[in-house]
Design a protein around this motif. Structure first.
Motif, PDB file in Angstrom:
ATOM      1  N   GLY A   1      46.971 -31.858 -29.019  1.00 16.57           N
ATOM      2  CA  GLY A   1      45.483 -32.102 -30.076  1.00 16.57           C
ATOM      3  C   GLY A   1      44.353 -31.993 -29.879  1.00 16.57           C
ATOM      4  O   GLY A   1      44.132 -32.250 -30.342  1.00 16.57           O
ATOM      5  N   LEU A   2      44.405 -31.257 -29.291  1.00 17.27           N
ATOM      6  CA  LEU A   2      42.844 -30.356 -28.139  1.00 17.27           C
ATOM      7  C   LEU A   2      43.220 -29.794 -28.536  1.00 17.27           C
ATOM      8  O   LEU A   2      43.520 -29.210 -28.437  1.00 17.27           O
ATOM      9  CB  LEU A   2      42.891 -31.212 -26.915  1.00 17.27           C
ATOM     10  N   SER A   3      41.116 -29.241 -28.771  1.00 17.42           N
ATOM     11  CA  SER A   3      40.933 -27.885 -28.280  1.00 17.42           C
ATOM     12  C   SER A   3      41.441 -27.448 -26.538  1.00 17.42           C
ATOM     13  O   SER A   3      41.022 -28.801 -25.644  1.00 17.42           O
ATOM     14  CB  SER A   3      39.814 -27.691 -28.202  1.00 17.42           C
ATOM     15  N   ALA A   4      41.614 -26.297 -25.580  1.00 19.75           N
ATOM     16  CA  ALA A   4      41.853 -26.313 -24.071  1.00 19.75           C
ATOM     17  C   ALA A   4      40.467 -26.533 -23.525  1.00 19.75           C
ATOM     18  O   ALA A   4      40.910 -27.181 -22.627  1.00 19.75           O
ATOM     19  CB  ALA A   4      41.833 -24.403 -24.501  1.00 19.75           C
ATOM     20  N   ALA A   5      39.170 -26.565 -23.595  1.00 17.17           N
ATOM     21  CA  ALA A   5      38.026 -27.003 -22.883  1.00 17.17           C
ATOM     22  C   ALA A   5      38.307 -29.007 -22.605  1.00 17.17           C
ATOM     23  O   ALA A   5      38.718 -28.819 -21.235  1.00 17.17           O
ATOM     24  CB  ALA A   5      37.129 -26.087 -23.459  1.00 17.17           C
ATOM     25  N   PRO A   6      38.188 -29.278 -23.555  1.00 15.93           N
ATOM     26  CA  PRO A   6      38.085 -30.856 -23.131  1.00 15.93           C
ATOM     27  C   PRO A   6      39.691 -31.215 -22.262  1.00 15.93           C
ATOM     28  O   PRO A   6      39.729 -32.071 -22.048  1.00 15.93           O
ATOM     29  CB  PRO A   6      37.901 -31.440 -24.813  1.00 15.93           C
ATOM     30  N   CYS A   7      40.438 -30.250 -23.641  1.00 17.07           N
ATOM     31  CA  CYS A   7      41.937 -30.880 -22.369  1.00 17.07           C
ATOM     32  C   CYS A   7      42.386 -30.208 -21.097  1.00 17.07           C
ATOM     33  O   CYS A   7      42.666 -31.379 -20.089  1.00 17.07           O
ATOM     34  CB  CYS A   7      43.111 -29.991 -23.173  1.00 17.07           C
ATOM     35  N   TRP A   8      41.688 -29.623 -20.917  1.00 19.02           N
ATOM     36  CA  TRP A   8      41.500 -28.782 -18.950  1.00 19.02           C
ATOM     37  C   TRP A   8      40.479 -30.423 -18.470  1.00 19.02           C
ATOM     38  O   TRP A   8      41.023 -30.654 -17.734  1.00 19.02           O
ATOM     39  CB  TRP A   8      40.644 -28.047 -18.895  1.00 19.02           C
ATOM     40  N   ARG A   9      39.000 -30.474 -18.989  1.00 14.49           N
ATOM     41  CA  ARG A   9      38.096 -31.686 -18.006  1.00 14.49           C
ATOM     42  C   ARG A   9      39.182 -33.043 -18.145  1.00 14.49           C
ATOM     43  O   ARG A   9      39.029 -33.819 -17.095  1.00 14.49           O
ATOM     44  CB  ARG A   9      37.263 -31.661 -19.400  1.00 14.49           C
ATOM     45  N   ARG A  10      40.025 -32.578 -19.223  1.00 14.64           N
ATOM     46  CA  ARG A  10      40.908 -34.396 -19.829  1.00 14.64           C
ATOM     47  C   ARG A  10      42.120 -34.253 -17.899  1.00 14.64           C
ATOM     48  O   ARG A  10      42.622 -35.488 -17.187  1.00 14.64           O
ATOM     49  CB  ARG A  10      41.902 -34.723 -20.521  1.00 14.64           C
ATOM     50  N   VAL A  11      42.631 -33.399 -18.013  1.00 18.33           N
ATOM     51  CA  VAL A  11      43.672 -32.811 -17.073  1.00 18.33           C
ATOM     52  C   VAL A  11      42.730 -33.312 -15.681  1.00 18.33           C
ATOM     53  O   VAL A  11      43.333 -34.208 -14.495  1.00 18.33           O
ATOM     54  CB  VAL A  11      44.292 -31.581 -17.054  1.00 18.33           C
ATOM     55  N   ARG A  12      41.646 -32.161 -15.227  1.00 19.56           N
ATOM     56  CA  ARG A  12      40.873 -32.607 -14.203  1.00 19.56           C
ATOM     57  C   ARG A  12      41.046 -33.635 -14.004  1.00 19.56           C
ATOM     58  O   ARG A  12      40.601 -34.640 -12.588  1.00 19.56           O
ATOM     59  CB  ARG A  12      39.533 -31.484 -13.810  1.00 19.56           C
ATOM     60  N   ALA A  13      40.955 -34.705 -14.520  1.00 22.74           N
ATOM     61  CA  ALA A  13      39.823 -35.970 -14.617  1.00 22.74           C
ATOM     62  C   ALA A  13      41.476 -36.820 -14.397  1.00 22.74           C
ATOM     63  O   ALA A  13      40.750 -38.084 -13.637  1.00 22.74           O
ATOM     64  CB  ALA A  13      39.225 -37.055 -15.690  1.00 22.74           C
ATOM     65  N   LEU A  14      42.361 -36.931 -15.228  1.00 25.24           N
ATOM     66  CA  LEU A  14      43.295 -37.586 -14.693  1.00 25.24           C
ATOM     67  C   LEU A  14      44.256 -37.566 -12.617  1.00 25.24           C
ATOM     68  O   LEU A  14      44.198 -37.951 -12.202  1.00 25.24           O
ATOM     69  CB  LEU A  14      45.013 -37.627 -15.538  1.00 25.24           C
ATOM     70  N   GLU A  15      43.725 -36.032 -12.916  1.00 23.69           N
ATOM     71  CA  GLU A  15      43.951 -35.179 -11.549  1.00 23.69           C
ATOM     72  C   GLU A  15      42.392 -35.577 -10.047  1.00 23.69           C
ATOM     73  O   GLU A  15      43.585 -36.870  -9.355  1.00 23.69           O
ATOM     74  CB  GLU A  15      43.802 -34.387 -10.771  1.00 23.69           C
ATOM     75  N   GLU A  16      41.949 -36.433 -10.132  1.00 24.56           N
ATOM     76  CA  GLU A  16      40.644 -36.728  -9.591  1.00 24.56           C
ATOM     77  C   GLU A  16      41.079 -38.194  -9.342  1.00 24.56           C
ATOM     78  O   GLU A  16      40.641 -39.129  -8.972  1.00 24.56           O
ATOM     79  CB  GLU A  16      39.209 -36.672 -10.090  1.00 24.56           C
ATOM     80  N   ALA A  17      41.507 -39.322 -10.534  1.00 23.71           N
ATOM     81  CA  ALA A  17      41.963 -40.730 -10.493  1.00 23.71           C
ATOM     82  C   ALA A  17      42.667 -40.677  -9.847  1.00 23.71           C
ATOM     83  O   ALA A  17      42.636 -42.026  -9.856  1.00 23.71           O
ATOM     84  CB  ALA A  17      41.212 -41.012 -12.404  1.00 23.71           C
ATOM     85  N   GLY A  18      43.601 -40.343 -10.028  1.00 16.98           N
ATOM     86  CA  GLY A  18      45.061 -40.262  -9.134  1.00 16.98           C
ATOM     87  C   GLY A  18      45.845 -40.590  -9.786  1.00 16.98           C
ATOM     88  O   GLY A  18      47.364 -40.880  -9.257  1.00 16.98           O
ATOM     89  N   PHE A  19      45.529 -40.071 -11.202  1.00 15.49           N
ATOM     90  CA  PHE A  19      46.831 -40.419 -11.961  1.00 15.49           C
ATOM     91  C   PHE A  19      48.431 -39.512 -11.908  1.00 15.49           C
ATOM     92  O   PHE A  19      49.446 -39.731 -12.040  1.00 15.49           O
ATOM     93  CB  PHE A  19      46.924 -41.017 -13.362  1.00 15.49           C
TER      94      PHE A  19
END
Length: 165
Positions: free
Chosen positions: A31-49
């Motif tokens: 339920g997100l648009s593509a850009a915020p979803c991509w940013r969240r995935v990258r943040a989850l990767e960087e945070a180690g989740f």
């Protein structure tokens, strides 16, 4: 530090189910648009989740029909000898998983082999001769009920206040 919200949790759940989703598919599912979803995935990767992505292969199709659970009991439980044993275990390709479990210097290995003869050779020539191994106990899988399951995320929901990144 941010708190994991419902979108982060939905992203983690969806990617556990199908790590090959395109960003557009993932965004639509959560339920997100593509850009915020991509940013969240990258943040989850960087945070180690999210630690990585991989294919799940079929043991049986690859001719690895034997799955053994091997408990290795260590002679001593000191730093240097434990690290040597851990390093030796890491170098064995047939060991697909290893856990240091409660008990007196005990390791639980998940070992895959082509057949019982292959396992027997590995056990007699390699496993029992690893540094600091005192004893070895083996059980064989008679069939998988559940393997490689997704991690439960329900405890991270909003009713528990979420978790910090």
């Amino acid at each position: 530090m941010e708190i994991l919200d419902k979108f982060d949790l939905a992203i983690l759940q969806e990617l556990q189910t199908d790590g090959r989703l395109t960003n557009a598919e993932l965004a639509q599912r959560v339920g997100l648009s593509a850009a915020p979803c991509w940013r969240r995935v990258r943040a989850l990767e960087e945070a180690g989740f999210i630690q990585g992505y991989r294919a799940i292969l079929s043991r049986d199709k690859l001719g690895l029909g034997v799955l053994a659970f091997v408990r290795l009991d260590a002679e001593r439980n000191s730093g240097d000898v434990t690290r040597r044993l851990e390093a030796a275990i890491l170098a064995i390709p047939e060991v697909v998983s290893c856990h240091y479990i409660s008990g007196a210097g005990t390791f639980e290995l998940h070992v895959v082999c082509t057949d019982l003869e292959h396992f027997s050779r590995l056990a007699r020539e390699v496993l029992i001769n690893l540094p600091n191994v005192k004893d070895m106990h083996t059980s064989f899988s008679l069939g998988e009920v559940k393997a490689g399951g997704a991690l439960p995320l329900g405890h991270l929901g909003s009713s528990h206040g979420g978790t910090r990144r």
